[in-house]
Write a protein that holds these residues in place. Structure first.
Motif, PDB file in Angstrom:
ATOM      1  N   LEU A 193       0.959  -1.155  -0.008  1.00 57.20           N
ATOM      2  CA  LEU A 193       0.147  -0.185   0.072  1.00 57.20           C
ATOM      3  C   LEU A 193       0.823   1.463   0.002  1.00 57.20           C
ATOM      4  CD1 LEU A 193      -2.576  -1.363   2.797  1.00 57.20           C
ATOM      5  CD2 LEU A 193      -3.254  -0.665   0.212  1.00 57.20           C
ATOM      6  N   GLU A 194       1.838   1.136   0.394  1.00 62.26           N
ATOM      7  CA  GLU A 194       2.573   2.509   0.809  1.00 62.26           C
ATOM      8  C   GLU A 194       3.472   2.860  -0.573  1.00 62.26           C
ATOM      9  OE1 GLU A 194       5.338   2.938   4.959  1.00 62.26           O
ATOM     10  OE2 GLU A 194       3.300   2.632   4.709  1.00 62.26           O
ATOM     11  N   ALA A 195       3.232   1.317  -1.237  1.00 60.99           N
ATOM     12  CA  ALA A 195       4.299   2.036  -2.269  1.00 60.99           C
ATOM     13  C   ALA A 195       2.997   1.428  -3.676  1.00 60.99           C
ATOM     14  CB  ALA A 195       5.670   0.445  -2.608  1.00 60.99           C
ATOM     15  N   ILE A 219       1.385  16.372   6.730  1.00 60.60           N
ATOM     16  CA  ILE A 219       1.414  17.334   6.388  1.00 60.60           C
ATOM     17  C   ILE A 219       2.064  18.639   6.748  1.00 60.60           C
ATOM     18  CG2 ILE A 219      -0.386  19.139   6.135  1.00 60.60           C
ATOM     19  CD1 ILE A 219      -2.426  17.042   6.313  1.00 60.60           C
ATOM     20  N   GLU A 220       2.839  18.665   7.905  1.00 58.85           N
ATOM     21  CA  GLU A 220       3.672  19.494   8.496  1.00 58.85           C
ATOM     22  C   GLU A 220       5.073  19.792   7.729  1.00 58.85           C
ATOM     23  OE1 GLU A 220       4.441  19.594  12.856  1.00 58.85           O
ATOM     24  OE2 GLU A 220       1.947  19.752  12.781  1.00 58.85           O
ATOM     25  N   LYS A 221       4.761  18.100   8.083  1.00 57.35           N
ATOM     26  CA  LYS A 221       6.285  17.669   7.038  1.00 57.35           C
ATOM     27  C   LYS A 221       6.466  18.085   6.230  1.00 57.35           C
ATOM     28  CE  LYS A 221       8.505  13.234   9.325  1.00 57.35           C
ATOM     29  NZ  LYS A 221       8.249  11.932   8.567  1.00 57.35           N
ATOM     30  N   ARG A 222       5.211  18.100   5.060  1.00 57.04           N
ATOM     31  CA  ARG A 222       5.308  18.341   3.858  1.00 57.04           C
ATOM     32  C   ARG A 222       5.535  19.624   3.406  1.00 57.04           C
ATOM     33  NH1 ARG A 222       1.080  20.132   0.105  1.00 57.04           N
ATOM     34  NH2 ARG A 222       1.878  20.565  -2.208  1.00 57.04           N
ATOM     35  N   GLU A 223       4.478  20.983   4.157  1.00 53.17           N
ATOM     36  CA  GLU A 223       5.294  22.231   4.108  1.00 53.17           C
ATOM     37  C   GLU A 223       6.125  22.491   4.592  1.00 53.17           C
ATOM     38  OE1 GLU A 223       2.235  25.056   3.786  1.00 53.17           O
ATOM     39  OE2 GLU A 223       1.999  22.824   3.093  1.00 53.17           O
ATOM     40  N   LYS A 224       7.023  21.859   5.487  1.00 56.08           N
ATOM     41  CA  LYS A 224       8.629  22.362   5.760  1.00 56.08           C
ATOM     42  C   LYS A 224       9.429  21.623   4.905  1.00 56.08           C
ATOM     43  CE  LYS A 224       9.201  21.212  10.499  1.00 56.08           C
ATOM     44  NZ  LYS A 224       9.500  20.667  11.420  1.00 56.08           N
ATOM     45  N   ALA A 237       8.377  16.688  -1.184  1.00 60.99           N
ATOM     46  CA  ALA A 237       7.189  17.658  -1.219  1.00 60.99           C
ATOM     47  C   ALA A 237       6.051  16.905  -1.742  1.00 60.99           C
ATOM     48  CB  ALA A 237       7.208  18.895  -1.183  1.00 60.99           C
ATOM     49  N   ASP A 238       6.372  16.355  -3.034  1.00 61.66           N
ATOM     50  CA  ASP A 238       5.679  15.225  -3.627  1.00 61.66           C
ATOM     51  C   ASP A 238       5.349  14.079  -2.860  1.00 61.66           C
ATOM     52  OD1 ASP A 238       5.379  17.015  -5.441  1.00 61.66           O
ATOM     53  OD2 ASP A 238       6.563  16.595  -7.026  1.00 61.66           O
ATOM     54  N   ALA A 239       6.861  13.458  -2.683  1.00 62.40           N
ATOM     55  CA  ALA A 239       6.235  11.761  -2.601  1.00 62.40           C
ATOM     56  C   ALA A 239       5.307  12.631  -0.463  1.00 62.40           C
ATOM     57  CB  ALA A 239       8.155  11.449  -1.695  1.00 62.40           C
ATOM     58  N   LEU A 240       5.603  13.445  -0.154  1.00 64.31           N
ATOM     59  CA  LEU A 240       4.269  13.329   1.223  1.00 64.31           C
ATOM     60  C   LEU A 240       3.313  13.570   0.314  1.00 64.31           C
ATOM     61  CD1 LEU A 240       7.006  14.860   3.405  1.00 64.31           C
ATOM     62  CD2 LEU A 240       5.632  12.851   4.157  1.00 64.31           C
ATOM     63  N   ARG A 241       3.057  13.843  -0.470  1.00 57.23           N
ATOM     64  CA  ARG A 241       2.040  14.092  -0.729  1.00 57.23           C
ATOM     65  C   ARG A 241       1.010  12.802  -1.378  1.00 57.23           C
ATOM     66  NH1 ARG A 241      -1.816  17.454  -4.204  1.00 57.23           N
ATOM     67  NH2 ARG A 241      -0.534  19.315  -3.848  1.00 57.23           N
ATOM     68  N   LEU A 266       0.233  10.666   1.310  1.00 60.80           N
ATOM     69  CA  LEU A 266      -1.755  11.305   2.005  1.00 60.80           C
ATOM     70  C   LEU A 266      -2.384  10.618   1.544  1.00 60.80           C
ATOM     71  CD1 LEU A 266      -0.063  14.955   3.378  1.00 60.80           C
ATOM     72  CD2 LEU A 266      -0.901  12.483   4.860  1.00 60.80           C
ATOM     73  N   SER A 267      -2.212  10.849  -0.123  1.00 58.55           N
ATOM     74  CA  SER A 267      -2.795  11.068  -0.844  1.00 58.55           C
ATOM     75  C   SER A 267      -3.831   8.995  -0.421  1.00 58.55           C
ATOM     76  CB  SER A 267      -2.917  10.973  -2.866  1.00 58.55           C
ATOM     77  OG  SER A 267      -2.644   9.916  -3.188  1.00 58.55           O
ATOM     78  N   GLU A 268      -3.213   8.339  -0.882  1.00 59.52           N
ATOM     79  CA  GLU A 268      -3.000   6.648  -0.328  1.00 59.52           C
ATOM     80  C   GLU A 268      -4.266   6.720   0.759  1.00 59.52           C
ATOM     81  OE1 GLU A 268       0.770   5.433  -0.220  1.00 59.52           O
ATOM     82  OE2 GLU A 268       0.869   5.505  -2.871  1.00 59.52           O
ATOM     83  N   MET A 269      -3.473   7.396   2.146  1.00 57.74           N
ATOM     84  CA  MET A 269      -4.984   7.551   3.281  1.00 57.74           C
ATOM     85  C   MET A 269      -5.509   8.125   3.248  1.00 57.74           C
ATOM     86  SD  MET A 269      -1.004   8.638   5.558  1.00 57.74           S
ATOM     87  CE  MET A 269      -2.142   8.653   7.017  1.00 57.74           C
TER      88      MET A 269
END
Ligand code: AMP
Ligand code: ZN
Length: 445
Positions: A357-359, A401-406, A416-420, A423-426
């Motif tokens: 799922l993560e991948a 979300i916080e990490k992505r903002e940073k 940032a894209d990887a974190l987006r 999140l989208s998978e969640m």
């Protein structure tokens, strides 16, 4: 299947529920395999303990036992225990008990003592002791025990019908056997055979019931019918608390209500009480209860995560994992209900699917297949239930979300894209607006 039910003289304790949950698991596993199970659980509403309890409170026996019977139904609902098909009360089956005792007298297995009570002559039944393996040769023939509970060392002729004495107060029945009340053991023989026939498949209870209760049930039933009473006996081991026998005098005695009063989730209690193999002792601790709550949450968040999967497909990996977990879980449960091994297989599966799922590899169809299997397993475990999509952000999502903002501020677009994506998978979709980032939760596709 007949399972010895509660003696409704008090709120049921977690040891009792260990027994009832093991029986629930057994029934659900048989149903998983497609068996149609007819389940009978008696309610012992007249015996030494209930009579004493009602007298102490100075209320009628019916009123006293009705209170604890209702409490029992509430408790099994809280623990998601499937209802039995019948919950016969002993007091509603006196006629069946009288008939059975009469048969035993006619066949020479029972006799009346001087005080009018009727006893079962254990020396007359050749197979006496076959369940609990006591040696009848050492018994004193003719010695009698009138109380419902006693130890192997006290194995003697036991009371089928107890002639009325002053201590019984207004608890008695006027029958062909005289004025009195039934012994505890005859209750279960009469009620099980009434609903399941003279021979039935499965009889369960805690190990403490093997002797004298179940030994006596066999003696009564088989000498009356001349047939095998039960094909399979299953006994659960005891529950201990913090490594000791649970007892009021040790200060480690808990009813289900005690734990719910401390704000423990009933489903965590369910998980804990059923997650140890029934023939092993279960050591209840509060750490283990916390761990059980976490395990349930892990299963739930896994199923929730499946709602949002929309990957391209795992190229057969999911199919492989599905068949592996079915074998692992099913094989363990088929092996004398080895639930701890089954759960280990399930958690391996969850971990492995989480990696996919993560991948972003799990497709909708695959997620639906996984979800369907989780539902089948939960039909057995009964701990996950309906899992709704999130309507509040999880702590994990907030942190991402916080990490992505940073990362954005640092112009680290790759992170940032990887974190987006994560999140989208969640199920968390981000929108970057002039006022900053906004999130929304998407429902299952
Ligand atoms: P009772 O209400 O005492 O007749 O018991 C109901 C069921 O709970 C029976 O099957 C007992 O064997 C079982 N039981 C009682 N105490 C424990 C315990 N500490 N651990 C597991 N099972 C128990
Ligand atoms: Zn019983």
């Amino acid at each position: 299947m007949y399972t010895c039910g509660p003696t409704v003289y008090d709120y049921a304790h977690i040891g009792n529920f260990r027994a009832f949950l093991f029986e629930d698991l057994l029934k659900r596993w048989l149903e998983y395999h497609g068996y149609k199970v007819t389940h009978v659980m008696n309610l012992t509403d007249v015996d030494d303990k209930t009579i004493k309890g009602s007298q102490k409170q100075k209320i009628r026996l019916e009123e006293y036992t009705a209170h604890y019977t209702n409490a029992f139904y509430e408790d099994i609902k809280a623990l998601n225990i499937k209802l039995a098909d019948h919950y016969p009360k002993a007091t509603s089956h006196i006629a069946e008990m009288v008939a059975l005792v009469k048969t035993l007298i006619q066949k020479g297995y029972a006799y009346k003592s001087q005080d009018g009570s009727i006893y079962y002559a254990i020396g007359k039944f050749r197979d006496y002791g076959k369940l609990s393996h006591i040696k009848v040769a050492e018994l004193q023939v003719g010695a009698r025990v009138k109380t419902d509970e006693y130890t192997k060392e006290e194995a003697q002729d036991f009371a089928l019908w107890k002639a009325w004495t002053r201590e019984d107060g207004d608890v008695f029945w006027e029958t062909e056997l005289g004025k009195g009340r039934p012994g505890w053991h005859i209750e279960c023989s009469a009620m099980s055979m009434r609903y399941l026939g003279e021979t039935f498949d499965i009889h369960c209870g805690g190990v403490d019931n093997m002797f004298p209760h179940h030994e006596n049930e066999i003696a009564q039933s088989e000498s009356a019918t001349g047939k095998i009473f039960v094909n399979y006996w299953l006994h659960n081991e005891h529950l201990l608390v913090e490594g000791r026998k649970m007892a009021k005098k040790f200060g480690n005695f808990y009813t289900l209500r005690d734990l719910l009063g401390k704000d423990y989730e009933p489903i965590a209690i369910r998980y804990l009480l059923l997650s140890t193999h029934y023939r092993a002792q279960l050591n209840f601790t509060f750490e283990a209860l916390d761990a059980a709550g976490a395990a349930v949450e892990r299963l739930r968040s896994f199923v929730r995560r499946l709602l949002y999967a929309q990957g391209n497909g795992s190229g057969g990996k999911v199919v492989e994992l599905l068949s592996k977990v079915q074998e692992g879980f099913g094989g363990a449960m088929d092996d004398d209900l080895n639930v701890s091994v089954a759960l280990a297989a399930l958690f391996d599966f969850v971990r492995e699917v989480n990696v996919l799922l993560e991948a972003g590899e799990v497709s909708r169809t695959e997620a639906n297949d996984i979800d369907a299997l989780m539902k089948r397993f939960d039909g057995v475990l009964g701990v996950i239930g309906e899992v709704a999509p999130q309507d509040v952000l999880s702590k994990e999502a907030e942190e991402l979300i916080e990490k992505r903002e940073k990362a954005r501020k640092a112009k680290d677009w790759a992170t940032a894209d990887a974190l987006r994506m994560r999140l989208s998978e969640m199920g968390v979709v981000l929108e970057d607006t002039a006022q900053g980032v906004r999130w929304r939760l998407v429902k299952k596709a």
